[in-house]
Design a protein around this motif. Structure first.
Motif, mmCIF file in Angstrom:
data_model
loop_
_atom_site.group_PDB
_atom_site.id
_atom_site.type_symbol
_atom_site.label_atom_id
_atom_site.label_comp_id
_atom_site.label_asym_id
_atom_site.label_seq_id
_atom_site.Cartn_x
_atom_site.Cartn_y
_atom_site.Cartn_z
ATOM 1 N N ASN A 1 0.897 -1.152 -0.020
ATOM 2 C CA ASN A 1 0.082 0.113 -0.007
ATOM 3 C C ASN A 1 0.920 1.222 0.159
ATOM 4 O OD1 ASN A 1 -2.787 -1.049 0.103
ATOM 5 N ND2 ASN A 1 -2.254 -1.721 2.387
ATOM 6 N N PRO A 2 0.665 2.287 -0.951
ATOM 7 C CA PRO A 2 1.662 3.317 -1.111
ATOM 8 C C PRO A 2 1.433 4.325 0.239
ATOM 9 C CG PRO A 2 0.479 2.895 -3.023
ATOM 10 C CD PRO A 2 -0.059 2.048 -2.209
ATOM 11 N N SER A 3 2.287 5.049 0.549
ATOM 12 C CA SER A 3 2.279 5.967 1.592
ATOM 13 C C SER A 3 2.310 7.406 1.208
ATOM 14 C CB SER A 3 3.295 5.702 2.588
ATOM 15 O OG SER A 3 4.621 5.906 2.187
ATOM 16 N N LYS A 4 2.533 8.267 2.101
ATOM 17 C CA LYS A 4 2.713 9.750 1.908
ATOM 18 C C LYS A 4 3.886 9.949 1.236
ATOM 19 C CE LYS A 4 4.676 10.750 6.536
ATOM 20 N NZ LYS A 4 6.041 11.176 6.062
ATOM 21 N N ASP A 5 4.935 9.055 1.458
ATOM 22 C CA ASP A 5 6.081 9.430 0.759
ATOM 23 C C ASP A 5 6.061 8.661 -0.733
ATOM 24 O OD1 ASP A 5 7.637 10.318 2.799
ATOM 25 O OD2 ASP A 5 7.577 8.450 3.631
ATOM 26 N N THR A 6 5.077 7.972 -1.081
ATOM 27 C CA THR A 6 5.011 7.668 -2.595
ATOM 28 C C THR A 6 4.744 8.647 -3.617
ATOM 29 O OG1 THR A 6 4.183 5.525 -1.715
ATOM 30 C CG2 THR A 6 4.011 5.870 -3.980
ATOM 31 N N LEU A 7 5.468 8.882 -4.598
ATOM 32 C CA LEU A 7 5.357 9.795 -5.249
ATOM 33 C C LEU A 7 4.782 9.280 -6.517
ATOM 34 C CD1 LEU A 7 9.037 11.666 -5.185
ATOM 35 C CD2 LEU A 7 6.806 12.284 -3.960
#
Length: 536
Positions: free
Chosen positions: A21-27
């Motif tokens: 699952n992508p996080s807030k750091d995932t661009l």
């Protein structure tokens, strides 16, 4: 029934929990599991040059049939497909990790497997991307024959001229060219260092200040273009010693080698023995006809008397001449006038600039694949751009690691089976032939020229067999029944059998014998043996 529904719900919950699952750091993240979204977000260039057909589907030999990727389906085509980001990526003061999965499902001969991170510009249009579209980073695999490398190119703007220049890493890490999936990772750090990994193992650690060609910063000083070497400059470090003369006992006429004064001709040396003699065990065949076949000569064999090599003219061996000194030359001494190697003076570089942090790339607005592929079914998957190494590592472990392990096991088993098929003694000969034909078809599909080569190799022997001509010859044929008669019979029958023994002589009926067969019912056969076994 209720238990089955409960198990289904639990499996869905567990699957969601363990999947990445992508996080807030995932661009940027793309695993192609939502095919509807992926097909609408990845935009193919409208440029007609890029005619390759792109598919969003599972691998040809999938570990999980629901695991999809982006596939370049055709060989010999150019591709350009791009995903535009919702906002530009700026890596100032942050780590930037770029990672994606690549699989050459059908092997690779000459194809690109790299990605481009396009520069954020006002005129950027995802639908018109081509090879000239400005990018900030180009990263990934590029293979063509024996030339393969993992690219890491930064497109950098000269702050003085405002002209962009491509900066390439000087090193050339190798691409993984087998048929299993590999994951390529680029890590850019704010301390101006970078790391390139393949399958979570580092293949290159470098610095933005000294690992690129050309360098990001030009030299502070350069050669003065107006400076030239003075006419009286002496740059010979040594000169012949003044006043040196050749010694009186120096003999320049002495040869390099002389006859060995200790050498003595062996007493058992055979001067007049040839190395080859006629084979005494061979005799002229009784059927040899000197008129037709020429003078018979026995074949030659090595002279048994010369087994030790002591035959023929004896030559005295030579040795190094102890008196040899060669041509005399004066010894070299240090040149008192030597000024050293001349170099032009250095001046300040008018084009000098200093980029303190070349790791900062121009903002990125899109991720794209713009390549020429001579290999079909190249699969891209599990893209991620992030500021977190931990997040990239998590994606690697959850979406790639186990799949890669199973693929390697499958490939090892297939290689073992293919090796067995390559050995006819280990299996059915028809299966071996089928395997080679399948292998040829697979390679020819990648390189259609092989079809032409294969067709030509089959056609040429057929053409040769039907076009070669036979030259008729005329021979005098003596009848076995007319040994005491002076009459001869002429035949146009061509006899081509070579070097046969008297027991194997072919029997050929002459034309006159055929004619007389009708009147006298007597067949006269002539035996002709053409001899070509003369050995000079």
């Amino acid at each position: 029934m209720n238990k089955l529904i409960l198990l289904l719900i639990l499996s869905i919950i567990i699957g969601v929990c363990v999947s990445f699952n992508p996080s807030k750091d995932t661009l940027f993240f793309e695993d192609f599991q939502d095919l509807g979204k992926s097909s609408s977000k990845w935009i193919k260039s409208s440029n007609q040059e890029y005619s390759g057909v792109i598919g969003f589907k599972a691998a040809n030999d999938p570990i999980d049939e629901n695991d999809n990727g982006l596939v370049l389906t055709q060989a010999g085509k150019r591709y350009a497909i791009t995903y535009q980001l919702s906002h530009a990526i700026d890596n100032t003061n942050k780590e930037l990790i770029v990672q994606y999965e690549l699989q050459f499902q059908e092997g690779v001969t000459c194809s690109g497997g790299y990605i481009k991170l396009y520069t954020d510009r006002e005129d950027f249009n995802v639908e018109t991307v081509d090879s000239n579209t400005p990018y900030s980073i180009m990263f990934g695999a590029d293979v063509c024959g024996s030339n393969d490398r993992i690219h890491f190119i930064v497109r950098h703007r000269n702050p003085i001229t405002n002209v962009h220049e491509e900066k390439l890493i000087t090193a050339k890490p190798s691409v993984r060219k087998d048929r299993v999936s590999h994951i390529y990772t680029l890590i850019i750090r704010p301390d101006n260092t970078f790391t390139i990994k393949v399958d979570d193992e580092s293949v290159l650690d470098g610095s933005f200040h000294d690992s690129f060609t050309p360098a990001f910063n030009p030299p502070k000083e350069i050669d003065d273009p107006t400076d030239s070497k003075p006419s009286d400059w002496v740059d010979d470090a040594e000169i012949p010693e003044p006043g040196a003369t050749k010694p009186d006992d120096w003999d320049e006429d002495q040869p390099l080698r002389i006859n060995d004064p200790q050498a003595v001709k062996p007493s058992d040396w055979l001067d007049n023995e040839p190395f080859l003699i006629s084979d005494p065990s061979e005799t002229q065949p009784p059927e040899w006809n000197e008129e037709d076949d020429g003078e018979w000569e026995a074949p030659s064999i090595e002279n048994p008397k010369c087994a030790s090599g002591q035959c023929g003219e004896w030559v005295i061996p030579t040795i190094a001449n102890p008196l040899y000194k060669g041509k005399w030359s004066a010894p070299m001494v240090a040149n008192p006038l030597y000024k050293g190697e001349w170099k032009p003076r250095q001046i300040a570089n008018p084009s000098y600039f200093n980029v303190e942090n070349p790791y900062i790339v121009e903002p990125i607005i899109a991720v794209g694949i713009e390549v020429l592929s001579n290999t079909r079914d190249i699969l891209f998957d599990n893209f991620i751009i992030t500021h977190s190494q931990e997040e990239a590592q998590q994606l690697l472990q959850e979406n790639w690691k186990e799949k890669h392990t199973i693929q390697k096991e499958r490939q090892a088993a297939k290689n073992a089976e293919d090796a067995k098929k390559l050995d006819p003694s280990q299996g059915d000969i028809f299966e071996t032939i089928k395997f080679y034909l399948t292998l040829f078809q697979s390679e020819a599909n990648q390189n259609p020229l092989l079809y032409l080569v294969g067709f030509s190799s089959l056609l040429l022997p057929i053409v040769f067999c039907f076009t070669r001509s036979k030259k008729p010859s005329s021979k005098k044929v003596k009848s076995d029944d007319d040994n005491n008669s002076t009459s001869t019979t002429t035949t146009n029958t061509s006899v081509t059998k070579e070097s046969v023994s008297i027991q194997d002589k072919p029997t050929i009926e002459s034309e006159e014998s055929d004619e007389s067969d009708e009147d006298n019912e007597t067949t006269k056969k002539s035996t002709v043996t053409k001899r070509t076994n003369k050995v000079k």
